[in-house]
Design a protein around this motif. Structure first.
Motif, mmCIF file in Angstrom:
data_model
loop_
_atom_site.group_PDB
_atom_site.id
_atom_site.type_symbol
_atom_site.label_atom_id
_atom_site.label_comp_id
_atom_site.label_asym_id
_atom_site.label_seq_id
_atom_site.Cartn_x
_atom_site.Cartn_y
_atom_site.Cartn_z
ATOM 1 N N GLU A 196 0.837 -1.212 0.000
ATOM 2 C CA GLU A 196 0.000 0.000 0.000
ATOM 3 C C GLU A 196 0.863 1.250 0.000
ATOM 4 O O GLU A 196 0.571 2.223 -0.696
ATOM 5 N N ARG A 197 1.940 1.236 0.779
ATOM 6 C CA ARG A 197 2.839 2.388 0.831
ATOM 7 C C ARG A 197 3.431 2.645 -0.550
ATOM 8 O O ARG A 197 3.497 3.782 -1.012
ATOM 9 N N PHE A 198 3.864 1.573 -1.230
ATOM 10 C CA PHE A 198 4.462 1.739 -2.545
ATOM 11 C C PHE A 198 3.435 2.184 -3.583
ATOM 12 O O PHE A 198 3.779 2.891 -4.528
ATOM 13 N N LYS A 199 2.183 1.817 -3.428
ATOM 14 C CA LYS A 199 1.144 2.336 -4.334
ATOM 15 C C LYS A 199 1.061 3.852 -4.202
ATOM 16 O O LYS A 199 0.967 4.566 -5.202
ATOM 17 N N CYS A 200 1.116 4.348 -2.980
ATOM 18 C CA CYS A 200 1.074 5.800 -2.743
ATOM 19 C C CYS A 200 2.328 6.479 -3.285
ATOM 20 O O CYS A 200 2.235 7.529 -3.924
ATOM 21 N N THR A 201 3.489 5.870 -3.029
ATOM 22 C CA THR A 201 4.717 6.518 -3.493
ATOM 23 C C THR A 201 4.823 6.484 -5.025
ATOM 24 O O THR A 201 5.434 7.372 -5.613
ATOM 25 N N GLN A 202 4.207 5.493 -5.658
ATOM 26 C CA GLN A 202 4.167 5.487 -7.125
ATOM 27 C C GLN A 202 3.369 6.694 -7.630
ATOM 28 O O GLN A 202 3.762 7.349 -8.596
ATOM 29 N N GLN A 203 2.266 6.992 -6.958
ATOM 30 C CA GLN A 203 1.467 8.155 -7.332
ATOM 31 C C GLN A 203 2.272 9.436 -7.135
ATOM 32 O O GLN A 203 2.215 10.351 -7.967
ATOM 33 N N VAL A 204 3.031 9.499 -6.042
ATOM 34 C CA VAL A 204 3.901 10.658 -5.801
ATOM 35 C C VAL A 204 4.920 10.765 -6.941
ATOM 36 O O VAL A 204 5.170 11.855 -7.460
ATOM 37 N N GLY A 205 5.486 9.643 -7.335
ATOM 38 C CA GLY A 205 6.471 9.638 -8.426
ATOM 39 C C GLY A 205 5.898 10.160 -9.723
ATOM 40 O O GLY A 205 6.548 10.929 -10.441
ATOM 41 N N HIS A 206 4.665 9.776 -10.038
ATOM 42 C CA HIS A 206 4.024 10.273 -11.266
ATOM 43 C C HIS A 206 3.757 11.768 -11.166
ATOM 44 O O HIS A 206 3.969 12.504 -12.138
ATOM 45 N N LEU A 207 3.320 12.217 -10.002
ATOM 46 C CA LEU A 207 3.058 13.643 -9.799
ATOM 47 C C LEU A 207 4.360 14.439 -9.914
ATOM 48 O O LEU A 207 4.400 15.490 -10.576
ATOM 49 N N LYS A 208 5.433 13.940 -9.311
ATOM 50 C CA LYS A 208 6.726 14.617 -9.406
ATOM 51 C C LYS A 208 7.202 14.666 -10.859
ATOM 52 O O LYS A 208 7.690 15.703 -11.327
ATOM 53 N N ALA A 209 7.071 13.565 -11.573
ATOM 54 C CA ALA A 209 7.520 13.521 -12.963
ATOM 55 C C ALA A 209 6.712 14.486 -13.819
ATOM 56 O O ALA A 209 7.274 15.205 -14.654
ATOM 57 N N ILE A 216 13.809 1.584 2.390
ATOM 58 C CA ILE A 216 12.547 1.853 1.690
ATOM 59 C C ILE A 216 12.676 3.129 0.858
ATOM 60 O O ILE A 216 12.265 3.164 -0.311
ATOM 61 N N ILE A 217 13.251 4.178 1.433
ATOM 62 C CA ILE A 217 13.409 5.451 0.718
ATOM 63 C C ILE A 217 14.256 5.249 -0.541
ATOM 64 O O ILE A 217 13.922 5.776 -1.605
ATOM 65 N N ALA A 218 15.335 4.491 -0.429
ATOM 66 C CA ALA A 218 16.190 4.236 -1.595
ATOM 67 C C ALA A 218 15.390 3.561 -2.710
ATOM 68 O O ALA A 218 15.533 3.897 -3.893
ATOM 69 N N GLU A 219 14.540 2.627 -2.352
ATOM 70 C CA GLU A 219 13.713 1.938 -3.341
ATOM 71 C C GLU A 219 12.695 2.900 -3.953
ATOM 72 O O GLU A 219 12.454 2.887 -5.169
ATOM 73 N N VAL A 220 12.101 3.747 -3.132
ATOM 74 C CA VAL A 220 11.130 4.732 -3.628
ATOM 75 C C VAL A 220 11.806 5.675 -4.621
ATOM 76 O O VAL A 220 11.271 5.943 -5.703
ATOM 77 N N ILE A 221 12.988 6.174 -4.277
ATOM 78 C CA ILE A 221 13.711 7.086 -5.171
ATOM 79 C C ILE A 221 14.027 6.386 -6.490
ATOM 80 O O ILE A 221 13.890 6.972 -7.569
ATOM 81 N N ARG A 222 14.435 5.130 -6.404
ATOM 82 C CA ARG A 222 14.709 4.354 -7.626
ATOM 83 C C ARG A 222 13.463 4.281 -8.501
ATOM 84 O O ARG A 222 13.526 4.476 -9.719
ATOM 85 N N HIS A 223 12.304 4.045 -7.881
ATOM 86 C CA HIS A 223 11.038 4.020 -8.629
ATOM 87 C C HIS A 223 10.749 5.386 -9.234
ATOM 88 O O HIS A 223 10.341 5.485 -10.397
ATOM 89 N N HIS A 224 10.945 6.448 -8.464
ATOM 90 C CA HIS A 224 10.675 7.804 -8.960
ATOM 91 C C HIS A 224 11.584 8.146 -10.136
ATOM 92 O O HIS A 224 11.140 8.785 -11.104
ATOM 93 N N GLU A 253 12.142 8.947 -15.943
ATOM 94 C CA GLU A 253 12.745 8.553 -17.226
ATOM 95 C C GLU A 253 11.667 8.145 -18.215
ATOM 96 O O GLU A 253 11.710 8.530 -19.389
ATOM 97 N N ASP A 254 10.709 7.374 -17.768
ATOM 98 C CA ASP A 254 9.626 6.907 -18.641
ATOM 99 C C ASP A 254 8.757 8.075 -19.098
ATOM 100 O O ASP A 254 8.259 8.069 -20.225
ATOM 101 N N THR A 255 8.577 9.060 -18.238
ATOM 102 C CA THR A 255 7.740 10.221 -18.561
ATOM 103 C C THR A 255 8.424 11.131 -19.575
ATOM 104 O O THR A 255 7.766 11.684 -20.449
ATOM 105 N N THR A 256 9.749 11.269 -19.483
ATOM 106 C CA THR A 256 10.463 12.171 -20.382
ATOM 107 C C THR A 256 10.815 11.519 -21.716
ATOM 108 O O THR A 256 11.129 12.212 -22.666
ATOM 109 N N ALA A 257 10.752 10.205 -21.808
ATOM 110 C CA ALA A 257 11.050 9.518 -23.068
ATOM 111 C C ALA A 257 9.944 9.789 -24.078
ATOM 112 O O ALA A 257 8.762 9.794 -23.733
ATOM 113 N N THR A 258 10.322 10.050 -25.294
ATOM 114 C CA THR A 258 9.327 10.306 -26.343
ATOM 115 C C THR A 258 8.999 9.000 -27.045
ATOM 116 O O THR A 258 9.835 8.092 -27.122
ATOM 117 N N PRO A 259 7.782 8.880 -27.612
ATOM 118 C CA PRO A 259 7.370 7.619 -28.246
ATOM 119 C C PRO A 259 8.305 7.124 -29.332
ATOM 120 O O PRO A 259 8.506 5.944 -29.484
#
Length: 116
Positions: free
Chosen positions: A39-52, A92-100, A105-111
């Motif tokens: 559940e925590r990682f689901k939330c941090t994934q959302q944070v990662g998308h918002l940050k990106a 946990i923080i290191a893993e979250v940062i890696r996900h972010h 990277e995925d957000t900035t990559a062009t199709p």
């Protein structure tokens, strides 16, 4: 080679029952920890998308320091070693940062980009 473990058949049935009860509790707690982390990682994934989306850095050192201090206080109040709690949160923080970073990277990559 000799085993330092006593065969289960040599253990008093009452002790065996208490071990089983305690181990069942440990197994349930472990399952709860895994589900809470998921559940925590689901939330941090959302944070990662918002940050990106808003081109914010994957890491937030001030937030991380606040969280570590907060978790150390919680650990002390719970009679848990604060150093252990800090190590766990740092992991946990290191893993979250890696996900972010991956999300950014995925957000900035062009199709048409081979990296996409």
């Amino acid at each position: 080679m000799t085993s330092r473990h006593t065969p289960t058949t040599d253990i008093d049935p009452a002790v065996r029952g208490e071990l089983a009860r305690l181990r069942d509790s440990i197994d349930n707690i472990d399952a709860a920890v895994v589900h809470m982390l998921a559940e925590r990682f689901k939330c941090t994934q959302q944070v990662g998308h918002l940050k990106a989306e808003h081109q914010l850095p994957p890491a937030d050192p001030a937030r991380e320091a606040d969280q570590i201090a907060r978790l150390r206080r919680l650990a002390e109040n719970a009679k848990l070693d604060p150093g252990f709690a800090e190590k766990l949160l740092n992991f946990i923080i290191a893993e979250v940062i890696r996900h972010h970073e991956r999300i950014a990277e995925d957000t900035t990559a062009t199709p048409g980009d081979p990296e996409a």
